[in-house]
Design an enzyme around this catalytic site. Structure first.
Site, PDB file in Angstrom:
ATOM      1  N   HIS A 167       0.682  -1.290   0.252  1.00  0.00           N
ATOM      2  CA  HIS A 167       0.066   0.078   0.048  1.00  0.00           C
ATOM      3  C   HIS A 167       0.860   1.180   0.033  1.00  0.00           C
ATOM      4  O   HIS A 167       0.225   2.524  -0.006  1.00  0.00           O
ATOM      5  CB  HIS A 167      -1.071   0.140   1.251  1.00  0.00           C
ATOM      6  CG  HIS A 167      -2.264   0.682   1.198  1.00  0.00           C
ATOM      7  ND1 HIS A 167      -2.295   1.445  -0.147  1.00  0.00           N
ATOM      8  CD2 HIS A 167      -3.333   0.859   1.794  1.00  0.00           C
ATOM      9  CE1 HIS A 167      -3.440   1.898  -0.166  1.00  0.00           C
ATOM     10  NE2 HIS A 167      -4.315   1.731   1.376  1.00  0.00           N
ATOM     11  N   ASP A 170      -2.487   1.715  -4.632  1.00  0.00           N
ATOM     12  CA  ASP A 170      -3.516   2.113  -3.894  1.00  0.00           C
ATOM     13  C   ASP A 170      -4.568   1.189  -4.240  1.00  0.00           C
ATOM     14  O   ASP A 170      -4.580   0.304  -5.125  1.00  0.00           O
ATOM     15  CB  ASP A 170      -3.977   3.567  -3.942  1.00  0.00           C
ATOM     16  CG  ASP A 170      -3.083   4.430  -3.406  1.00  0.00           C
ATOM     17  OD1 ASP A 170      -2.244   4.052  -2.432  1.00  0.00           O
ATOM     18  OD2 ASP A 170      -3.020   5.646  -3.935  1.00  0.00           O
TER      19      ASP A 170
END
Length: 453
Positions: free
Chosen positions: A425, A429
């Site tokens: 992450h 995204d």
């Protein structure tokens, strides 16, 4: 008579050392050219070093369990006959092998020694990583950077490698002790080690035995991790510490794909002499999606994103021992489906037979794992560092599904499967990760039932 120096060969761009696990030949044994003389283990794969010449093994420089660096002389082979360009040093019957100083003074043009140019290339390509007079391999330096070790901390680690070099295991052991200790104790340790490298720091007594006694009960068995399992364990812990993992899931209707494979698998086996499995088909879809979304085919270096040019797909493979290894299909996007199928079958077979070479596990940019082979419908795999994502496919099951037709919705029996992806992450995204995963599913769902192979 002559002596051939056997050196630890180069085994890939990120492999700088290996552990001697077993000498296949003993001192005094006759060896034939290309016969394996020693088994070695790197942090990537186990392999063996073949004899470069025919002769007799006369001396061993590393015992089992010791670590050797690439380019280190690990053994001598006594060769019969007159001097030749392949023979590194010469001696006569009156000059014992132990007289190393006399042997080393023998002048032999290095340009005449096969392989010397590779050692020179290795030296020139490798960045010199050191502090003062101490050298560090790129692997050790990379771990230190990712874990935020200062140069003083790195210099304080006691090395068990050749000439006191810090090995991967040394730095992992240090990090394990470091995380378990109070920060104030850690600071005092660093100060003591920096002040005198010869002094041993007294660490708090280990509670491992005490804890073991508490968690075991009569009839329990304690199983020691083998070397590969320890490496896997360290790698997995390191990955979870490094990357904030996020997961996405999609369900795909692969009915057309299943029907197509059932239609062509017999003729393919007759023509190619081997089976076509679902794995190369999945890898083809992943490769296409990586071309569509190149920011998934990345690595992280601090606050920099390394966008990989090549699409090299790692294929997680279970070994008979229960351990896991990830051979890599290089430039997977440039291979045809037949080429992918042959690459998958070859790597899978050599994985099971423990015949992979170190280069076979190098350079992966994205990893694929088929947990459906074990009857699982989905899973959340751990990212294979330094990559940024890993995709898993579950088993294909027949299920009732709603289909939209020109005459309205109908319920039909379809071949359905789940795809899941874990991603870093820090750089991927949810929108990018989810869209990429859906694109892989789209390639599988829209399979051409009339495709020729």
């Amino acid at each position: 008579m002559g002596i051939y120096k056997v050196v630890l060969p180069r085994m890939g761009e990120s492999v700088s050392e290996a552990t001697i696990t077993k000498w296949v030949k003993a001192i005094g044994d006759s060896v034939e050219e290309d016969d394996p003389i020693v088994e070695i283990a790197t942090d990537k794969v186990d392999s063996d070093v073949p004899a470069p010449v025919t002769g007799k093994l006369s001396k061993i420089f590393f015992e089992e369990s010791q670590v050797a660096q690439v380019g280190d002389v690990i053994a001598w082979i006594e060769v019969e006959g007159e001097a030749s360009p392949n023979i590194a040093v010469q001696h006569t019957a009156e000059e014992p092998l132990e007289a190393t100083s006399a042997i080393e003074e023998e002048e032999v043009p290095t340009s005449d020694i096969p392989g010397t140019e590779l050692l020179t290339q290795e030296t020139s390509e490798k960045t010199v990583l050191h502090s003062g007079s101490r050298f560090y391999s790129p692997l050790v330096k990379n771990i230190a950077q990712e874990e935020g070790l200062s140069q003083a901390e790195l210099d304080s680690i006691r090395g068990t490698g050749a000439e006191g070099r810090v090995t991967k295991q040394d730095i992992l052991d240090y990090l394990g002790h470091r995380s378990a200790q109070d920060p104030r104790v850690e600071s005092e340790e660093i100060a003591v080690k920096t002040a005198s490298s010869d002094q041993h720091v007294i660490t708090p007594p280990s509670k491992e035995k005490e804890n073991t006694q508490k968690i075991t009960a009569p009839g329990d068995e304690i199983v020691e991790m083998d070397r590969m399992r320890r490496l896997i364990a360290d790698h997995m812990v390191h990955s979870v510490k490094t990357s904030p993992h996020v997961a996405s899931f999609v369900e795909a209707d692969v009915t057309n794909l299943v029907n197509w494979r059932n239609k062509i698998k017999d003729s393919y086996k007759k023509r190619e002499g081997e089976n076509i499995t679902f794995t190369p088909i999945f890898i083809e879809a992943v490769s296409k999606a990586l071309r569509d979304f190149p920011m998934v085919n990345v690595s992280v270096d601090g606050h920099h994103i390394i966008k990989r040019k090549n699409i090299n797909i790692g294929m997680a493979a279970a070994l008979p021992s229960g351990n896991l290894i990830v051979p890599v299909i290089k430039n997977a996007d440039q291979l045809s489906l037949v080429g992918l199928s042959k690459a998958v079958n070859d790597l899978a077979q050599r994985s099971r037979q423990n015949q992979l070479k170190p280069d076979d596990t190098q350079g992966g940019t994205f990893t694929f794992t088929n947990i459906g082979a074990f009857g699982n419908i989905m899973g959340v795999p751990i990212i294979n560092q330094p990559q940024a994502a890993i995709l898993a496919v579950g088993t294909i099951k027949k299920k009732p599904a709603v289909l939209e037709t020109e005459h309205g919705d109908v319920i039909a029996i379809r071949h359905m499967m789940y795809l899941s992806m874990s991603y870093d992450h820090r750089v991927i995204d949810g929108a990018l990760g989810g869209t990429f995963l859906k694109r892989v599913a789209d390639y599988l769902e829209n399979w051409d039932i009339n495709r020729e192979i």
